[in-house]
Design a protein around this motif. Structure first.
Motif, short mmCIF file in Angstrom:
data_model
loop_
_atom_site.label_atom_id
_atom_site.label_comp_id
_atom_site.label_asym_id
_atom_site.label_seq_id
_atom_site.Cartn_x
_atom_site.Cartn_y
_atom_site.Cartn_z
N THR A 14 42.43 36.90 38.65
CA THR A 14 42.70 35.43 38.88
C THR A 14 43.79 34.83 37.20
OG1 THR A 14 40.65 34.28 39.21
CG2 THR A 14 41.57 34.93 41.38
N GLU A 15 43.05 35.75 36.39
CA GLU A 15 43.65 35.18 35.06
C GLU A 15 44.61 36.11 34.98
OE1 GLU A 15 43.93 31.95 34.56
OE2 GLU A 15 41.83 31.81 36.39
N PRO A 60 36.60 38.31 54.27
CA PRO A 60 36.41 36.79 53.75
C PRO A 60 36.80 36.03 52.72
CG PRO A 60 34.36 37.50 55.37
CD PRO A 60 35.11 38.56 54.22
N THR A 61 36.22 36.64 51.94
CA THR A 61 37.28 35.46 50.83
C THR A 61 38.66 36.03 50.34
OG1 THR A 61 36.46 37.03 49.83
CG2 THR A 61 35.02 34.84 49.81
N TYR A 62 39.50 36.86 50.84
CA TYR A 62 40.74 37.37 50.46
C TYR A 62 41.73 36.16 50.67
CZ TYR A 62 44.78 40.16 50.18
OH TYR A 62 46.32 40.47 49.92
N LEU A 86 43.49 29.19 45.43
CA LEU A 86 44.19 29.23 44.33
C LEU A 86 46.20 29.60 44.65
CD1 LEU A 86 41.72 31.68 42.94
CD2 LEU A 86 42.21 28.92 42.42
N ARG A 87 46.43 28.48 45.96
CA ARG A 87 48.38 28.24 45.53
C ARG A 87 49.44 29.05 45.02
NH1 ARG A 87 49.07 25.02 51.45
NH2 ARG A 87 47.75 25.81 52.57
N GLY A 125 45.02 44.04 42.30
CA GLY A 125 43.60 44.00 41.45
C GLY A 125 43.03 42.98 42.51
N PHE A 126 44.21 42.16 43.13
CA PHE A 126 43.17 40.55 43.86
C PHE A 126 42.78 41.14 45.26
CE2 PHE A 126 43.23 36.94 46.29
CZ PHE A 126 41.98 36.41 45.73
N LEU A 127 43.67 42.04 46.10
CA LEU A 127 43.57 42.88 47.05
C LEU A 127 41.72 43.14 47.40
CD1 LEU A 127 43.57 43.61 50.19
CD2 LEU A 127 45.20 44.91 49.53
#
Length: 391
Positions: free
Chosen positions: A40-41, A100-102, A109-110, A118-120
């Motif tokens: 996320t960063e 669920p958290t995807y 975090l729009r 990486g996020f997926l």
């Protein structure tokens, strides 16, 4: 734990006190998930390195002991990344999309562009983090159980695809012979009862029999366990969720304690700042004047009393608040004293480590080597069964 900077009382009561207990009950691996921080960063990674050292310092100050557990940094054990890559070859895309958290995190975090691999793929990296150590238990909160279940599914699929090494049946037969005639007969009887009749007690009896064998190798035990269920060798064991009790530590405003809400007390908060923060805590809005009676259940300070105060003090608060016999500052005084008493040894230990940063780096360096040794052994076997061993 992701590298997000200094920790607060919510982390201490929700995670660290539990870690300090678990390290004496299990062989524990605790690591700073700096790669997960990048999910996320990735656009602004410059603070991660400082956050890593803040995190480790707070762990040590809170009682996590490098003599009882292995402490390390995720990115310094590259085997995590290789196992993640190898698992990605056989993990269906749909499994990751249904975590669920995807979608939840994408909504929350729009402001960030999270349409990245990486996020997926971070739940699969989490799975690799667990499976590389063949972990039996994973301490998680209720919101993370789905991630452990995904890890179990990935391990199950991996073992199904790659668990039948060349000559598996012959290896099983040889392992059974090593047990001796009587034990081999008991094993065969229990295997038949389970496979033909679904007798779970027979499965458990056979597993216990295998576990107690002194004259067969760990590899043979894994083959026999795989043979029991009609599968193959269990290369990556399926972990279980070890549910962590939910944190009862509220924030200063009654919400969940969080840095994003600005309602926290950090583990290294200066005593004067702790005092000031608690004194400024909002109270029951019905108590406009000192003489107005209140309702403790409507006051955030009461939630702190439930964490820190004994029954006698809570009774004093109930009677004094509802009768206006005590003022809000009087009510806050025992909380201030209890929080200060809890944080004082943590601050002292943190200061010792801050004065000796080389010791902290040595602890982490040694932990990384210990973790790599375990991870390499797992990865060697994974490479072998996937046909990637060229020695």
């Amino acid at each position: 734990m992701r590298a997000t900077g200094r920790l607060h009382l919510g982390h201490y009561h929700g995670v660290l006190k539990n870690w300090a207990r678990l390290q004496h009950e299990y062989e524990c691996f605790f690591f700073v998930a700096d790669w997960h921080g990048l999910t996320t960063e990735y656009e602004d990674p410059h603070g991660i390195q400082g956050h890593v050292w803040d995190l480790v310092t707070d762990w040590l100050a809170a009682g996590v002991n490098p003599g009882s557990a292995t402490l390390f940094i995720q990115s310094q054990v590259p085997e995590h990344a290789e196992l993640h890559l190898l698992l990605s070859m056989m993990t269906p895309l749909s499994w990751l999309e249904r975590v669920p958290t995807y979608k939840d995190q994408q909504e929350k975090l729009r402001e960030k562009d999270l349409s990245t691999y990486g996020f997926l793929g971070y739940p699969l990296l989490q799975a690799a983090d667990i499976l590389i150590y063949r972990a039996g238990q994973v301490p998680v909160g209720a919101d993370q159980v789905a991630h452990v279940e995904l890890t179990r599914e990935v391990a199950r699929r991996f073992n199904h695809l790659y668990g039948r090494e060349p000559g598996f049946e012959e290896a099983v037969t040889a392992a059974i012979k090593k047990m001796g005639k009587k034990q081999a007969r008991i094993y065969a009887d229990n295997r038949r009862k389970y496979q033909e009749q679904g007798d779970e007690s027979a499965l458990e009896a056979a597993r216990a029999l295998v576990q107690n064998q002194q004259n067969i190798t760990l590899g043979d035990k894994e083959r026999l366990n795989g043979d029991l269920e009609g599968g193959g060798k269990v290369i990556l064991p399926e972990p279980q969720s070890l549910l962590t009790p939910a944190s009862k530590m509220p924030g200063l405003d009654g919400q969940k304690m969080s840095k994003s809400y600005g309602n926290f007390i950090s583990l290294r908060e200066e005593p004067d700042d702790v005092d000031a923060k608690i004194r400024r805590m909002p109270t029951d809005p019905a108590r406009v004047r000192r003489s107005d009676p209140g309702t403790p259940e409507k006051c955030p300070v009461w939630e702190f009393h439930k964490v820190y105060s004994d029954e006698r003090t809570r009774q004093w608060v109930q009677e004094g608040c509802t009768s206006a016999g005590i003022g809000c500052l009087e009510c806050k005084k025992p909380v201030i004293e209890a929080v200060q008493a809890e944080l004082e040894p943590i601050r002292r230990r943190a200061e010792d480590h801050l004065r000796n940063p080389d010791l902290v780096r040595t602890i982490v360096s040694e932990g990384c080597e210990e973790a790599r040794e375990v991870a390499r052994a797992t990865l060697d076997e994974v490479r072998s069964v996937m046909g990637l061993q060229y020695r």
